[in-house]
Scaffold this motif. Sequence first.
Motif, mmCIF file in Angstrom:
data_model
loop_
_atom_site.group_PDB
_atom_site.id
_atom_site.type_symbol
_atom_site.label_atom_id
_atom_site.label_comp_id
_atom_site.label_asym_id
_atom_site.label_seq_id
_atom_site.Cartn_x
_atom_site.Cartn_y
_atom_site.Cartn_z
ATOM 1 N N PHE A 1 -68.296 -46.870 54.528
ATOM 2 C CA PHE A 1 -68.542 -46.380 53.171
ATOM 3 C C PHE A 1 -68.901 -44.902 53.100
ATOM 4 C CE2 PHE A 1 -68.666 -50.902 52.626
ATOM 5 C CZ PHE A 1 -68.022 -51.074 51.408
ATOM 6 N N LEU A 2 -68.961 -44.217 54.244
ATOM 7 C CA LEU A 2 -69.175 -42.770 54.204
ATOM 8 C C LEU A 2 -68.059 -42.061 53.438
ATOM 9 C CD1 LEU A 2 -70.557 -41.840 57.747
ATOM 10 C CD2 LEU A 2 -71.687 -41.443 55.539
ATOM 11 N N LEU B 1 -59.343 -51.781 44.550
ATOM 12 C CA LEU B 1 -58.493 -51.808 45.743
ATOM 13 C C LEU B 1 -57.507 -50.652 45.745
ATOM 14 C CD1 LEU B 1 -57.649 -55.579 46.343
ATOM 15 C CD2 LEU B 1 -58.653 -54.004 48.004
ATOM 16 N N THR B 2 -57.023 -50.291 44.561
ATOM 17 C CA THR B 2 -56.021 -49.225 44.462
ATOM 18 C C THR B 2 -56.610 -47.842 44.744
ATOM 19 O OG1 THR B 2 -56.404 -49.240 42.070
ATOM 20 C CG2 THR B 2 -54.497 -50.466 42.880
ATOM 21 N N ASP B 3 -57.953 -47.735 44.789
ATOM 22 C CA ASP B 3 -58.588 -46.459 45.121
ATOM 23 C C ASP B 3 -58.568 -46.192 46.628
ATOM 24 O OD1 ASP B 3 -59.303 -45.976 42.447
ATOM 25 O OD2 ASP B 3 -61.162 -47.126 42.669
ATOM 26 N N LEU B 4 -58.279 -47.234 47.393
ATOM 27 C CA LEU B 4 -58.350 -47.130 48.851
ATOM 28 C C LEU B 4 -57.017 -46.690 49.432
ATOM 29 C CD1 LEU B 4 -60.358 -50.423 49.461
ATOM 30 C CD2 LEU B 4 -61.246 -48.098 49.503
ATOM 31 N N PRO B 5 -57.021 -45.991 50.559
ATOM 32 C CA PRO B 5 -58.194 -45.683 51.391
ATOM 33 C C PRO B 5 -58.867 -44.351 51.073
ATOM 34 C CG PRO B 5 -56.218 -45.081 52.562
ATOM 35 C CD PRO B 5 -55.757 -45.658 51.236
ATOM 36 N N GLY B 6 -58.262 -43.508 50.216
ATOM 37 C CA GLY B 6 -58.778 -42.154 50.046
ATOM 38 C C GLY B 6 -58.273 -41.251 51.153
ATOM 39 N N ASN B 7 -58.838 -40.066 51.247
ATOM 40 C CA ASN B 7 -58.413 -39.121 52.278
ATOM 41 C C ASN B 7 -58.760 -39.661 53.661
ATOM 42 O OD1 ASN B 7 -57.478 -37.242 50.401
ATOM 43 N ND2 ASN B 7 -59.487 -36.267 50.215
ATOM 44 N N MET B 8 -57.758 -39.676 54.534
ATOM 45 C CA MET B 8 -57.948 -40.192 55.896
ATOM 46 C C MET B 8 -57.464 -39.155 56.904
ATOM 47 S SD MET B 8 -59.242 -43.254 55.564
ATOM 48 C CE MET B 8 -59.016 -43.887 57.244
ATOM 49 N N PRO B 9 -58.086 -39.094 58.078
ATOM 50 C CA PRO B 9 -59.376 -39.700 58.414
ATOM 51 C C PRO B 9 -60.508 -38.912 57.768
ATOM 52 C CG PRO B 9 -58.609 -38.378 60.237
ATOM 53 C CD PRO B 9 -57.518 -38.329 59.207
ATOM 54 N N TYR B 10 -61.665 -39.521 57.640
ATOM 55 C CA TYR B 10 -62.809 -38.830 57.042
ATOM 56 C C TYR B 10 -63.942 -38.615 58.038
ATOM 57 C CZ TYR B 10 -64.240 -43.731 56.349
ATOM 58 O OH TYR B 10 -64.545 -45.058 56.523
ATOM 59 N N GLY C 1 -61.322 -46.912 62.543
ATOM 60 C CA GLY C 1 -60.613 -46.767 61.271
ATOM 61 C C GLY C 1 -60.943 -45.464 60.579
ATOM 62 N N ALA C 2 -62.220 -45.092 60.557
ATOM 63 C CA ALA C 2 -62.645 -43.857 59.900
ATOM 64 C C ALA C 2 -62.099 -42.624 60.621
ATOM 65 C CB ALA C 2 -64.165 -43.801 59.845
ATOM 66 N N LEU C 3 -61.891 -42.771 61.949
ATOM 67 C CA LEU C 3 -61.317 -41.680 62.752
ATOM 68 C C LEU C 3 -59.794 -41.626 62.641
ATOM 69 C CD1 LEU C 3 -63.421 -42.264 66.002
ATOM 70 C CD2 LEU C 3 -63.608 -40.249 64.520
ATOM 71 N N GLY C 4 -59.217 -42.651 62.007
ATOM 72 C CA GLY C 4 -57.758 -42.719 61.917
ATOM 73 C C GLY C 4 -57.103 -43.133 63.217
ATOM 74 N N ARG C 5 -57.831 -43.841 64.081
ATOM 75 C CA ARG C 5 -57.298 -44.264 65.371
ATOM 76 C C ARG C 5 -56.750 -45.685 65.284
ATOM 77 N NH1 ARG C 5 -55.344 -41.055 68.020
ATOM 78 N NH2 ARG C 5 -55.646 -42.227 69.958
ATOM 79 N N TRP D 1 -58.496 -50.564 53.638
ATOM 80 C CA TRP D 1 -59.535 -49.600 53.991
ATOM 81 C C TRP D 1 -59.059 -48.596 55.034
ATOM 82 C CZ3 TRP D 1 -63.964 -49.717 51.187
ATOM 83 C CH2 TRP D 1 -64.264 -50.909 50.508
ATOM 84 N N TYR D 2 -58.186 -49.067 55.949
ATOM 85 C CA TYR D 2 -57.815 -48.245 57.100
ATOM 86 C C TYR D 2 -56.315 -48.332 57.354
ATOM 87 C CZ TYR D 2 -62.848 -48.834 57.983
ATOM 88 O OH TYR D 2 -64.216 -48.874 57.877
ATOM 89 N N PRO D 3 -55.541 -47.325 56.994
ATOM 90 C CA PRO D 3 -54.103 -47.340 57.280
ATOM 91 C C PRO D 3 -53.858 -47.411 58.785
ATOM 92 C CG PRO D 3 -54.679 -45.543 55.784
ATOM 93 C CD PRO D 3 -55.965 -46.109 56.282
ATOM 94 N N GLY D 4 -52.866 -48.166 59.186
ATOM 95 C CA GLY D 4 -52.535 -48.252 60.602
ATOM 96 C C GLY D 4 -53.294 -49.319 61.354
#
Length: 386
Positions: free
Chosen positions: A143-144, A206-215, A327-331, A354-357
């Motif tokens: 949630f950061l 749900l449609t707001d996700l994931p936002g800018n990645m990675p964060y 997920g937050a790191l985009g890994r 929440w996490y693409p990939g």
Amino acid sequence: MMNAPDIASIERQARALLANGRFAEAEAQVRPLLASGSGPLALWGVLADAIRPQGRIEETRAIQDMLVTHMPGNLTARFNLAETLLLLGDFERGWREYHHRYGMPHTTMIERKVQRPRWNGRPIPGKTLLIHDEQGYGDTFQFLRMVAWAKARSQARVVLEVNADSLSIAQRCNGFDDIIARGTLPPAFDMHCELMSLPMVMGLKLTDLPGNMPYLCADPHRIEKWRTRLAGLPRPLVALVWAGRPTHVNDANRSMALADLAPLAMPGVTFLSIQKGPAAAQAATPPAGMSLVSLSDEIEDFEDTAAILSVADLLISVDSSPVHLAGALGRPAWVMLPFVPDWRWLLERTDSPWYPGMRLFRQPAHGDWQSVMAAIATHLASLRGP
């Protein structure tokens, strides 16, 4: 004349069955007493707790809805409904009910009493907003992403307070003007909001996700340290976590033993144990044929974990904090999920909003990790070296 059933005794017996994972038996015990569509609310609660682990989520929601209607002041009932609503993807109502996560017998001790009003999601230019984390490490990492959204929405000066173990990573996150460790005295603030209340006050969809990645990002110096440490190992490098925190309320459902991962042992794959806690000792005796390097004792903090995930090719893990960090790191991460998972993984889908990939591998039936291992082994075979 027939004696009335001893409801308290029946509930105790059924709860004992639930505690031992005998969900169908617990259901069978209370069903006859509820056949008319009425009956004691306590037994309806047992029924909901018996059918939810069996995957009958819509039926569970209907019962939990009824319980909340009849017992609006029962915060445990409201929280149980919240988790089911969120699991079904009903964010609008789910986040509202999730607000009742405090006030239950096992959570009242950790509720933060703040002598300032909770932010309501509206602009407060010129004011200071304190956003504070509250639960597990994975929740904080997940949630950061919303801190920057709250900064933009509130137009306030934002002070972020996080647990000490996540502080250094969170310092490289966007959206705050000041950051402090939990337990230290914050500067003066006008309003506050728990990190996991941001979805409620901001109306997260749900449609707001994931936002800018990675964060989140790993420390470059730690990445270099671990790149050097792992340089001689054959790729792909696959980080492994097979058990969560033993004190977690759902740990028995989500965790396994390293021996259960035996089907993943194959030539051409180097596994890296980043397991922490008591289960880390299992790395000393890996399954036959598994090339496993234990890094557990070398990992000092989440900065090391983040750097290893940035160097490794993949994380394979049960539902635990490294999943959210990856997920937050985009890994890349493959997550091994129980039949009825935590609400944040939703139902049926193999991806995560929440996490693409990220790829989700779900038990097709309660306790069936073998099918999960078979599916992962098939996908892993396509990644291995010659």
